[in-house]
Design a protein around this motif. Structure first.
Motif, PDB file in Angstrom:
ATOM      1  N   ARG A 219       0.843  -1.215   0.000  1.00 42.39           N
ATOM      2  CA  ARG A 219       0.000   0.000   0.000  1.00 42.39           C
ATOM      3  C   ARG A 219       0.872   1.257   0.000  1.00 42.39           C
ATOM      4  O   ARG A 219       0.658   2.179  -0.797  1.00 42.39           O
ATOM      5  N   LYS A 223       1.152   3.890  -3.197  1.00 47.66           N
ATOM      6  CA  LYS A 223       0.738   5.268  -2.932  1.00 47.66           C
ATOM      7  C   LYS A 223       1.872   6.244  -3.247  1.00 47.66           C
ATOM      8  O   LYS A 223       1.677   7.253  -3.935  1.00 47.66           O
ATOM      9  N   GLN A 249      -6.487  -3.418  -7.493  1.00 50.25           N
ATOM     10  CA  GLN A 249      -7.438  -2.438  -6.947  1.00 50.25           C
ATOM     11  C   GLN A 249      -6.686  -1.249  -6.330  1.00 50.25           C
ATOM     12  O   GLN A 249      -7.088  -0.089  -6.515  1.00 50.25           O
ATOM     13  N   LYS A 252      -5.649   1.039  -8.996  1.00 48.62           N
ATOM     14  CA  LYS A 252      -6.802   1.827  -9.450  1.00 48.62           C
ATOM     15  C   LYS A 252      -7.129   2.935  -8.456  1.00 48.62           C
ATOM     16  O   LYS A 252      -7.298   4.097  -8.824  1.00 48.62           O
ATOM     17  N   ASP A 253      -7.217   2.569  -7.182  1.00 47.45           N
ATOM     18  CA  ASP A 253      -7.576   3.542  -6.139  1.00 47.45           C
ATOM     19  C   ASP A 253      -6.588   4.704  -6.078  1.00 47.45           C
ATOM     20  O   ASP A 253      -6.937   5.785  -5.623  1.00 47.45           O
ATOM     21  N   ASN A 254      -5.368   4.452  -6.499  1.00 44.56           N
ATOM     22  CA  ASN A 254      -4.354   5.509  -6.417  1.00 44.56           C
ATOM     23  C   ASN A 254      -4.159   6.237  -7.744  1.00 44.56           C
ATOM     24  O   ASN A 254      -3.169   6.941  -7.933  1.00 44.56           O
TER      25      ASN A 254
END
Ligand code: GLN
Length: 286
Positions: A219, A223, A249, A252-254
């Motif tokens: 993570r 990030k 995912q 994608k989220d970042n």
């Protein structure tokens, strides 16, 4: 005792290892400083007292579970003979997929700027450097002891295009700069019973475990990497056998615009990659 009998004897003592024969042979080769063919060519050769004592000691340690690579101080990776110590993870054959994939992203006729996070023995950076001499690689590790191992490996393979730095993830990285950031970070769940088993129990836990779901470091890396990649750069990560969907995912989220996972030879998605640029090349990669 003759080589052939020393090996027979050792195999019986290693009954709990599923690789007893190869373990015994590798350990004897490290005592005799020879390769395995010599064990077969001269089975009647008698070991000196000193050789026998060293071999017995290694077999006793192996029987207690110590990894062969730590006992011999060596492990083969990408056809490179690497020095390893207990300060480093033992390079895994699966991680060669990370190198293979990285090479598809690094042209061999152009200078490329690479960052490897958590280099350990230096296996990944050295394998890439040995294939791409125009690449300019920075390899980091939090452990000064691991960096000494990596530097020794780079020297013994005459690799000069890697600069090794002691750092916590991106601490020393340059902004908007890398064509490729690569890492085999810790990704095992902190309470995974495997951490207490087999070779793994002897390896540095900081290089293996990463929070409750194993994804803490991944993570952080996903990030932060976006600040350090150049506009077409890729982030390439190894992860656990069941983490690919979560890692995609996270890309994608970042805000990464492309992501893909690559299967190893047993059909397991072992690595994933993400790119921030708008030109999606995901389909090419599948
Ligand atoms: N692949 C290793 C294992 O499962 C873990 C390596 C890592 O956490 N980077 O033992």
């Amino acid at each position: 005792m003759q080589i052939v009998n020393a090996l027979k004897d050792a195999k019986q003592k290693l009954i709990t290892s599923d690789s007893a024969k190869i373990d015994a042979e590798s350990l004897l080769c490290s005592v005799l400083k020879c390769d395995r063919s010599k064990l077969y060519a001269y089975p009647e050769q008698v070991l000196s007292m000193e050789q026998q004592t060293s071999f017995n000691k290694l077999i006793a340690l192996r029987a207690e579970g110590h990894p062969v690579a730590y006992l011999t101080g060596h492990k083969e990776f990408w056809s490179l003979n690497l020095y390893v110590s207990q300060a480093t993870l033992i390079p895994r054959p699966e991680t060669e997929l990370l190198v293979e994939t990285a090479l598809t992203l690094i042209p061999d006729d152009k200078e490329t700027k690479l960052l490897e996070l958590g280099t350990g023995t230096g296996a990944i950076a050295i394998a890439i450097a040995s294939e791409r001499n125009k690449s300019n690689i920075t390899a980091t590790d939090l452990s000064a002891k691991a960096l000494l191992v990596a530097q020794q490996n780079a020297r013994s393979h005459h690799v000069e295009n890697i600069s090794f730095k002691e750092a916590d993830w991106f601490e020393i990285a340059d902004i908007d700069s890398y064509d490729l950031i690569i890492s085999n970070p810790p990704y095992i769940c902190a309470d995974d019973p495997h951490l207490q088993q087999g070779d793994v129990q002897f390896e540095p836990v900081t290089a293996l475990a990463s929070g409750a779901d194993g994804l803490n470091d991944i993570r952080t890396i996903i990030k932060q990497a976006q600040h350090y990649l150049n506009s077409r750069g890729w982030l390439l990560l190894e992860h656990g056998y069941n983490q690919a969907a979560q890692v995609r995912q996270l890309f994608k989220d970042n805000g990464y615009t492309a992501s893909a996972s690559i299967k190893d030879y047993s059909g397991i998605e072992r690595i994933s990659m993400g790119q921030l640029a708008h030109q999606t090349t995901t389909t090419e990669l599948n």
